[in-house]
Design an enzyme around this catalytic site. Structure first.
Site, PDB file in Angstrom:
ATOM      1  N   HIS A  37       1.148  -1.110  -0.193  1.00 22.27           N
ATOM      2  CA  HIS A  37      -0.416   0.325   0.343  1.00 22.27           C
ATOM      3  C   HIS A  37       0.520   1.169   0.137  1.00 22.27           C
ATOM      4  O   HIS A  37       0.343   2.067  -0.551  1.00 22.27           O
ATOM      5  CB  HIS A  37      -0.910  -0.370   1.109  1.00 22.27           C
ATOM      6  CG  HIS A  37      -1.767  -1.344   1.352  1.00 22.27           C
ATOM      7  ND1 HIS A  37      -1.983  -1.972   1.863  1.00 22.27           N
ATOM      8  CD2 HIS A  37      -3.054  -1.258   0.593  1.00 22.27           C
ATOM      9  CE1 HIS A  37      -2.804  -2.686   2.369  1.00 22.27           C
ATOM     10  NE2 HIS A  37      -3.507  -2.455   1.139  1.00 22.27           N
ATOM     11  N   GLN A  61     -19.153  -6.210  -0.377  1.00 20.34           N
ATOM     12  CA  GLN A  61     -18.088  -7.073  -0.790  1.00 20.34           C
ATOM     13  C   GLN A  61     -17.652  -8.444   0.339  1.00 20.34           C
ATOM     14  O   GLN A  61     -16.787  -9.347  -0.737  1.00 20.34           O
ATOM     15  CB  GLN A  61     -16.815  -6.377  -1.476  1.00 20.34           C
ATOM     16  CG  GLN A  61     -16.048  -5.637  -0.341  1.00 20.34           C
ATOM     17  CD  GLN A  61     -14.397  -5.141  -0.994  1.00 20.34           C
ATOM     18  OE1 GLN A  61     -14.885  -3.922  -1.497  1.00 20.34           O
ATOM     19  NE2 GLN A  61     -12.974  -5.860  -1.081  1.00 20.34           N
TER      20      GLN A  61
END
Length: 281
Positions: A37, A61
């Site tokens: 990230h 999700q």
């Protein structure tokens, strides 16, 4: 570096930046950040005047038997990583901020969402497309950065932006690996010491396939068999899928005569890990 929790705050800050003529990069994440990230934030910082990072574990999700409640969260740790990588603003909304009580509008897609991870996770990409569309509408970035480790997600987001004419440039970023080859993932924290060692079978199987391709192997079935054989030698590994697909359409191929994505999903113990590489003929 600032952390905000409401849509209004983000919009007000970004509006101020754009009035100054500043470009805005965006990195959407579910938090519990790692160096992978960080590399996205660093790239965004190099290419834009300001960088927004969203940290939101998106409930829609996750499937009913997936790890939404146990997904790791540590905002203080995430903040340090974002700041060190050059981020300017973290958007960390609550579920209620993102989804009103009577929320009923979703973004869905056919075709490229149906294979690979989508085959075993019904509704997953509807959740991804919906939340990313909302985040794009909130942040209004010039560029958005996604890791190539989630290859299907990257392909889905590219297609969604194209199909819906969303004015944002999608920037793919290379997979970041640990020194021993394991692809970085927030879910790696679930692995105990024995499982962490066993997880190296993912990158090992892909490296063997890459070597075979470089030596001229062009049968997708042979490549899949080679990867599967290596994976099954690891007692803690359970294959979810091993696929060779067209890198754009994500449809399965028989003969490798164009750009292909070799993608795998494997359970190590109870933890599902993914990895991949693209091979250009």
């Amino acid at each position: 570096m600032k952390i905000v929790h409401t849509i209004k705050e983000v919009r007000d800050i970004v509006k101020g930046w754009k009035k100054q003529g500043l470009s805005v990069g965006f990195v959407p994440t579910m938090g519990y950040l790692h160096e992978g990230h960080g590399s996205l934030v660093e790239m965004a910082s190099k290419e834009n005047d300001r960088v927004v990072v969203s940290i939101f574990v998106n409930p829609i999700q996750f499937g009913p038997k997936e790890d939404f409640s146990s997904y790791p969260r540590d905002l203080e740790r995430d903040g340090k990583i974002v700041e060190a990588a050059g981020g300017d603003l973290i958007f960390n909304p609550s579920n209620e901020e993102m989804y009103l009580g009577d929320f009923s509008t979703y973004v869905d897609m056919n075709g490229i969402t149906e294979g690979l991870c989508g085959a075993k996770r019904p509704g997953h990409f509807r959740g991804v497309c919906t939340v990313v569309t909302k985040l794009f509408n909130i942040v209004l970035p010039d560029k958005a950065y996604f890791g190539e480790k989630d290859a299907q997600q990257l392909a889905v987001i590219k297609r969604m932006v194209r199909d819906l004419d969303i004015p944002v440039e999608i920037v793919p970023c290379p997979i970041v690996r640990e020194s021993d080859g394991l692809a970085m993932s927030s879910r790696n924290t679930y692995l105990n010491k024995e499982e962490r060692k066993a997880a190296l079978v993912l990158s090992r199987s892909l490296n063997s396939a890459k070597e075979a391709l470089l030596q001229g192997e062009r049968s997708a079935e042979n490549i899949k068999s080679m990867i599967s054989e290596i994976l099954t030698e690891e007692p803690l590994a359970r294959i979810d899928y091993v696929n060779v697909v067209d890198s754009l359409s994500l449809t399965e191929v028989v003969t490798i005569d164009k750009s292909v994505l070799i993608a795998i999903a494997v359970f190590i113990g109870k933890t599902r890990l993914i990895d991949n590489f693209i091979f250009e003929v």
